[in-house]
Design a protein around this motif. Sequence first.
Motif, short mmCIF file in Angstrom:
data_model
loop_
_atom_site.label_atom_id
_atom_site.label_comp_id
_atom_site.label_asym_id
_atom_site.label_seq_id
_atom_site.Cartn_x
_atom_site.Cartn_y
_atom_site.Cartn_z
N ARG A 14 32.70 23.78 73.40
CA ARG A 14 31.90 23.35 74.59
C ARG A 14 32.03 21.92 75.06
O ARG A 14 31.85 21.91 76.18
CB ARG A 14 30.48 23.78 74.05
CG ARG A 14 30.05 25.12 73.92
CD ARG A 14 28.51 25.27 73.86
NE ARG A 14 28.07 24.78 72.50
CZ ARG A 14 27.79 25.22 71.61
NH1 ARG A 14 28.39 26.59 71.32
NH2 ARG A 14 27.48 24.68 70.52
N GLY A 15 32.16 21.12 74.16
CA GLY A 15 32.13 19.52 74.64
C GLY A 15 33.56 19.60 75.51
O GLY A 15 33.61 18.81 76.66
N PHE A 16 34.57 20.17 75.07
CA PHE A 16 36.14 20.32 76.03
C PHE A 16 35.70 20.76 77.17
O PHE A 16 36.32 20.12 78.39
CB PHE A 16 36.87 20.91 75.04
CG PHE A 16 38.25 20.73 75.77
CD1 PHE A 16 39.15 19.56 75.89
CD2 PHE A 16 38.93 21.89 76.29
CE1 PHE A 16 40.11 19.33 76.32
CE2 PHE A 16 40.33 21.83 76.70
CZ PHE A 16 41.14 20.49 76.85
N GLY A 17 34.70 21.92 77.42
CA GLY A 17 34.46 22.59 78.51
C GLY A 17 33.84 21.75 79.36
O GLY A 17 33.99 21.56 80.57
N LYS A 18 32.87 20.73 78.78
CA LYS A 18 32.11 19.85 79.76
C LYS A 18 32.86 18.80 80.40
O LYS A 18 32.74 18.32 81.36
CB LYS A 18 31.01 19.36 78.82
CG LYS A 18 30.05 18.44 79.59
CD LYS A 18 28.78 18.00 79.04
CE LYS A 18 27.80 19.41 79.11
NZ LYS A 18 26.29 18.93 78.46
N THR A 19 33.84 18.29 79.41
CA THR A 19 34.74 17.48 79.80
C THR A 19 35.55 17.71 81.22
O THR A 19 35.75 17.16 81.94
CB THR A 19 35.83 17.00 78.82
OG1 THR A 19 35.20 16.29 77.62
CG2 THR A 19 36.95 15.94 79.35
N ILE A 20 36.17 19.00 81.12
CA ILE A 20 36.81 19.68 82.10
C ILE A 20 36.00 19.59 83.27
O ILE A 20 36.13 19.35 84.60
CB ILE A 20 37.35 20.88 81.68
CG1 ILE A 20 38.43 20.73 80.68
CG2 ILE A 20 38.13 21.49 82.98
CD1 ILE A 20 39.20 21.93 80.17
#
Length: 215
Positions: A14-20
Amino acid sequence: MEVFSATNLAFILRGFGKTILISVLAIVFSIIVGTVLALVKQYCRGRLRVLSVIASAYIELFRCTPNLLWILFVYFTVNGNDVLISVLAFTLFTSAVMAEIVRGGLNSVPKSQFEAAQSQGFGFFQSMRLIILPQTFRKIIPALFGQCTTVVKDSSYLAGINVAEFMYCSKVIMASTTSLSQILLVYGFVFLLYFALNFSISLAVRSYQRKLVAA
């Protein structure tokens, strides 16, 4: 505690998705704002020269100061959710870099293109939209993509203001264990995802450059 449990993995992703999400929004807005700044700096003359001076001052101000400074400034002065704060901070900074990239592209377009547009009766904005800017962006795509990778990497600064992006979520998981091996596993996972994302962008740039050479 198993750091790669289903719950922890979902949290990190989810954090990676927010980074993107933050990176994409910041890049899009930065290209738009940067293009406007480049056009104002390059072409405002006469009574509009003050706008060119303001654009130049903006570009120099943000290019000569660190991105982290503006992240902290927006964090302490703007009320909003973490995505809004993050995108605004990165747009403020990155648009100055994008402006210089776009301006370099504008300078690379032959003056004959402007003259040809004028001979066809095109006004300034019509010339820019139909002739000059399309050529400009074709020339600067590699530089733009290079800046995209910088935005993705610099998004890790947001962990310092507790934005739940990729690095912050990874730090939370690492803090939940005292096992060095599991901490290193999380570090390795972070490395692989950052590398995969930025290397994919690099491959896209190389593919585009090969097409330019072949054209």
